[in-house]
Write a protein that holds these residues in place. Sequence first.
Motif, PDB file in Angstrom:
ATOM      1  N   GLY A   1       0.815  -1.218   0.000  1.00 43.61           N
ATOM      2  CA  GLY A   1       0.000   0.000   0.000  1.00 43.61           C
ATOM      3  C   GLY A   1       0.842   1.259   0.000  1.00 43.61           C
ATOM      4  O   GLY A   1       1.586   1.512  -0.941  1.00 43.61           O
ATOM      5  N   ARG A   2       0.747   2.027   1.081  1.00 46.50           N
ATOM      6  CA  ARG A   2       1.462   3.313   1.168  1.00 46.50           C
ATOM      7  C   ARG A   2       2.209   3.378   2.500  1.00 46.50           C
ATOM      8  O   ARG A   2       1.848   2.680   3.449  1.00 46.50           O
ATOM      9  CB  ARG A   2       0.473   4.487   1.096  1.00 46.50           C
ATOM     10  N   GLU A   3       3.235   4.228   2.546  1.00 44.66           N
ATOM     11  CA  GLU A   3       4.044   4.407   3.757  1.00 44.66           C
ATOM     12  C   GLU A   3       4.085   5.878   4.129  1.00 44.66           C
ATOM     13  O   GLU A   3       4.141   6.747   3.257  1.00 44.66           O
ATOM     14  CB  GLU A   3       5.466   3.898   3.514  1.00 44.66           C
ATOM     15  N   ASP A   4       4.087   6.141   5.426  1.00 43.73           N
ATOM     16  CA  ASP A   4       4.168   7.519   5.912  1.00 43.73           C
ATOM     17  C   ASP A   4       5.552   8.105   5.682  1.00 43.73           C
ATOM     18  O   ASP A   4       6.555   7.386   5.643  1.00 43.73           O
ATOM     19  CB  ASP A   4       3.874   7.583   7.415  1.00 43.73           C
ATOM     20  N   ALA A   5       5.579   9.421   5.584  1.00 42.11           N
ATOM     21  CA  ALA A   5       6.832  10.175   5.534  1.00 42.11           C
ATOM     22  C   ALA A   5       6.961  10.964   6.827  1.00 42.11           C
ATOM     23  O   ALA A   5       5.968  11.493   7.342  1.00 42.11           O
ATOM     24  CB  ALA A   5       6.834  11.135   4.359  1.00 42.11           C
ATOM     25  N   ILE A   6       8.163  11.044   7.328  1.00 36.68           N
ATOM     26  CA  ILE A   6       8.488  11.937   8.435  1.00 36.68           C
ATOM     27  C   ILE A   6       8.957  13.243   7.813  1.00 36.68           C
ATOM     28  O   ILE A   6       9.862  13.246   6.962  1.00 36.68           O
ATOM     29  CB  ILE A   6       9.603  11.354   9.335  1.00 36.68           C
ATOM     30  N   VAL A   7       8.345  14.349   8.193  1.00 38.94           N
ATOM     31  CA  VAL A   7       8.753  15.669   7.725  1.00 38.94           C
ATOM     32  C   VAL A   7       9.780  16.201   8.724  1.00 38.94           C
ATOM     33  O   VAL A   7       9.550  16.165   9.935  1.00 38.94           O
ATOM     34  CB  VAL A   7       7.555  16.637   7.633  1.00 38.94           C
ATOM     35  N   MET A   8      10.915  16.655   8.192  1.00 40.10           N
ATOM     36  CA  MET A   8      11.986  17.170   9.048  1.00 40.10           C
ATOM     37  C   MET A   8      12.434  18.527   8.509  1.00 40.10           C
ATOM     38  O   MET A   8      12.292  18.809   7.315  1.00 40.10           O
ATOM     39  CB  MET A   8      13.174  16.198   9.070  1.00 40.10           C
ATOM     40  N   ASN A   9      12.964  19.345   9.416  1.00 40.78           N
ATOM     41  CA  ASN A   9      13.557  20.601   8.970  1.00 40.78           C
ATOM     42  C   ASN A   9      14.722  20.985   9.867  1.00 40.78           C
ATOM     43  O   ASN A   9      14.918  20.404  10.932  1.00 40.78           O
ATOM     44  CB  ASN A   9      12.518  21.717   8.876  1.00 40.78           C
ATOM     45  N   ARG A  10      15.487  21.953   9.390  1.00 41.95           N
ATOM     46  CA  ARG A  10      16.572  22.515  10.186  1.00 41.95           C
ATOM     47  C   ARG A  10      16.895  23.899   9.667  1.00 41.95           C
ATOM     48  O   ARG A  10      16.684  24.211   8.501  1.00 41.95           O
ATOM     49  CB  ARG A  10      17.816  21.644  10.149  1.00 41.95           C
TER      50      ARG A  10
END
Length: 149
Positions: A129-138
Amino acid sequence: MTLADLDAVVAIEAGAYPFPWTRGNFVDSLAAGYEAWVLEGGGAVVGYYLAMVGVDEMHLLNVTVAVARQRQGLGVRLLDALDARCRELALPMLWLEVRASNERAIAVYLRRGFQPVGRRRGYYPAHQGREDAIVMNRRVPQEARDGLV
């Protein structure tokens, strides 16, 4: 990155991911004027990144090192080059998404100062199916200009 690099880039992409970008994705990114850079080693392309410039930010879309050249610090070199480009363009924030299952990449990003700030549900294709993404920033440290930062 130029159109002449695409055979090597597409081969690296296909070797690194179960759901790789297509040649068309790369062609479209170049046509859109995205930041697209290759890293060469031994006369061959060994890695690359693509990023999109936004208002006061850069969004990393893809960073990949050839499987045979991973764990040699090349990914960090690409991230360093991206940081330098952000400073050149005076872009103080860098964003990315990473597969929630990609523990190696997440560890690299955490060591580089990225922080998780969100999750995009079902962002990536997956075998089940589908997989989540982790959103990251810096924040990207900017050099002082005329006493201003």
